[in-house]
Design a protein around this motif. Structure first.
Motif, PDB file in Angstrom:
ATOM      1  N   ARG A  29     -13.043  -1.333 -59.325  1.00  0.00           N
ATOM      2  CA  ARG A  29     -13.276  -0.071 -60.038  1.00  0.00           C
ATOM      3  C   ARG A  29     -12.941  -0.176 -61.515  1.00  0.00           C
ATOM      4  O   ARG A  29     -13.372   0.644 -62.309  1.00  0.00           O
ATOM      5  CB  ARG A  29     -12.516   1.080 -59.379  1.00  0.00           C
ATOM      6  N   SER A  30     -12.199  -1.217 -61.921  1.00  0.00           N
ATOM      7  CA  SER A  30     -11.978  -1.443 -63.345  1.00  0.00           C
ATOM      8  C   SER A  30     -13.217  -2.082 -63.984  1.00  0.00           C
ATOM      9  O   SER A  30     -13.349  -2.092 -65.201  1.00  0.00           O
ATOM     10  CB  SER A  30     -10.752  -2.329 -63.577  1.00  0.00           C
ATOM     11  N   TYR A  32     -16.645  -1.530 -62.424  1.00  0.00           N
ATOM     12  CA  TYR A  32     -17.730  -0.549 -62.269  1.00  0.00           C
ATOM     13  C   TYR A  32     -17.323   0.559 -61.303  1.00  0.00           C
ATOM     14  O   TYR A  32     -16.463   0.376 -60.449  1.00  0.00           O
ATOM     15  CB  TYR A  32     -19.021  -1.226 -61.780  1.00  0.00           C
ATOM     16  N   ARG A  33     -17.994   1.701 -61.463  1.00  0.00           N
ATOM     17  CA  ARG A  33     -17.831   2.853 -60.566  1.00  0.00           C
ATOM     18  C   ARG A  33     -19.212   3.408 -60.241  1.00  0.00           C
ATOM     19  O   ARG A  33     -20.014   3.619 -61.156  1.00  0.00           O
ATOM     20  CB  ARG A  33     -17.013   3.957 -61.224  1.00  0.00           C
ATOM     21  N   THR A  35     -22.048   6.104 -59.609  1.00  0.00           N
ATOM     22  CA  THR A  35     -22.251   7.472 -60.086  1.00  0.00           C
ATOM     23  C   THR A  35     -22.132   8.433 -58.907  1.00  0.00           C
ATOM     24  O   THR A  35     -22.157   8.010 -57.740  1.00  0.00           O
ATOM     25  CB  THR A  35     -23.643   7.631 -60.720  1.00  0.00           C
ATOM     26  N   VAL A 140     -21.517   2.870 -63.450  1.00  0.00           N
ATOM     27  CA  VAL A 140     -21.108   2.893 -64.852  1.00  0.00           C
ATOM     28  C   VAL A 140     -19.879   2.008 -65.018  1.00  0.00           C
ATOM     29  O   VAL A 140     -19.176   1.710 -64.059  1.00  0.00           O
ATOM     30  CB  VAL A 140     -20.797   4.331 -65.331  1.00  0.00           C
ATOM     31  N   SER A 141     -19.628   1.614 -66.267  1.00  0.00           N
ATOM     32  CA  SER A 141     -18.485   0.777 -66.555  1.00  0.00           C
ATOM     33  C   SER A 141     -17.861   1.184 -67.875  1.00  0.00           C
ATOM     34  O   SER A 141     -18.573   1.506 -68.827  1.00  0.00           O
ATOM     35  CB  SER A 141     -18.919  -0.695 -66.646  1.00  0.00           C
ATOM     36  N   GLU A 142     -16.548   1.164 -67.909  1.00  0.00           N
ATOM     37  CA  GLU A 142     -15.836   1.376 -69.163  1.00  0.00           C
ATOM     38  C   GLU A 142     -15.536   0.042 -69.837  1.00  0.00           C
ATOM     39  O   GLU A 142     -15.102   0.000 -70.972  1.00  0.00           O
ATOM     40  CB  GLU A 142     -14.553   2.162 -68.899  1.00  0.00           C
ATOM     41  N   THR A 143     -15.784  -1.060 -69.110  1.00  0.00           N
ATOM     42  CA  THR A 143     -15.508  -2.404 -69.614  1.00  0.00           C
ATOM     43  C   THR A 143     -16.753  -3.075 -70.193  1.00  0.00           C
ATOM     44  O   THR A 143     -16.686  -3.744 -71.205  1.00  0.00           O
ATOM     45  CB  THR A 143     -14.947  -3.283 -68.475  1.00  0.00           C
ATOM     46  N   TYR A 144     -17.892  -2.886 -69.514  1.00  0.00           N
ATOM     47  CA  TYR A 144     -19.134  -3.556 -69.896  1.00  0.00           C
ATOM     48  C   TYR A 144     -20.161  -2.539 -70.393  1.00  0.00           C
ATOM     49  O   TYR A 144     -20.307  -1.466 -69.808  1.00  0.00           O
ATOM     50  CB  TYR A 144     -19.731  -4.320 -68.706  1.00  0.00           C
ATOM     51  N   HIS A 145     -20.889  -2.927 -71.431  1.00  0.00           N
ATOM     52  CA  HIS A 145     -21.964  -2.079 -71.968  1.00  0.00           C
ATOM     53  C   HIS A 145     -23.090  -1.941 -70.950  1.00  0.00           C
ATOM     54  O   HIS A 145     -23.704  -0.896 -70.810  1.00  0.00           O
ATOM     55  CB  HIS A 145     -22.491  -2.667 -73.283  1.00  0.00           C
TER      56      HIS A 145
END
Length: 156
Positions: A29-30, A32-33, A35, A140-145
């Protein structure tokens, strides 16, 4: 040597299987998550597929679901509790599904993974080959574009 038992899940296994899945997927989850829409689709598919579990000396330590398609079996949500990873349990679960595929006359077992998790080489080691890759739109990801979903197949 520990005895691993692979079997179809029963309704009584639901809580343990959920705990194993949540624990196994937590580190991912770090990266991707899914939707909200993807989570809703997963819940629908959970009703239609077959869940199997792996017990190691009693407790459930891994789980995976699969569903039938016209020309393959699709594997969903392979999860091995982190304390029991790297012991061959994922291989045994996937081998069990491949045996079922063969019995049902299905020529292949298919699964999807996110490339950025690093799991593609693991599945290749387990006999799968990449058949398709595209930008992932269901997570979605906060790590990868950008994330990439990789479809892999294992002939049975």
């Amino acid at each position: 040597m520990h005895d691993i038992l692979i079997r179809e899940a029963t309704p009584a296994d639901a809580a343990a299987a959920t705990t194993v899945s949540e624990t196994a997927f937590a580190p991912l989850r770090s990266i991707y998550r899914p939707t909200g829409a993807a989570l809703a689709r997963q819940a629908e598919r959970a009703q239609a597929g077959t869940r199997i579990v792996a017990e190691l000396d009693g407790p459930i330590v891994a789980t995976v679901q699969y569903d039938l398609h016209a020309d393959h079996i699709h594997v969903i949500g392979l999860a091995v509790h982190p304390d029991f990873q790297r012991k061959g349990i994922a291989r045994q679960l996937l081998d069990w599904i491949c045996i079922q595929a063969k019995k049902l006359g299905q020529p292949a077992v298919v699964l999807d993974t996110i490339r950025e998790t690093g799991n593609v080489p693991l599945f290749e080691t387990l006999g799968f080959r990449i058949t398709h890759e595209e930008t992932a739109t269901w997570c979605v990801s906060e790590t990868y574009h950008e994330l990439h979903v990789v479809k892999l197949e294992r002939l049975v």
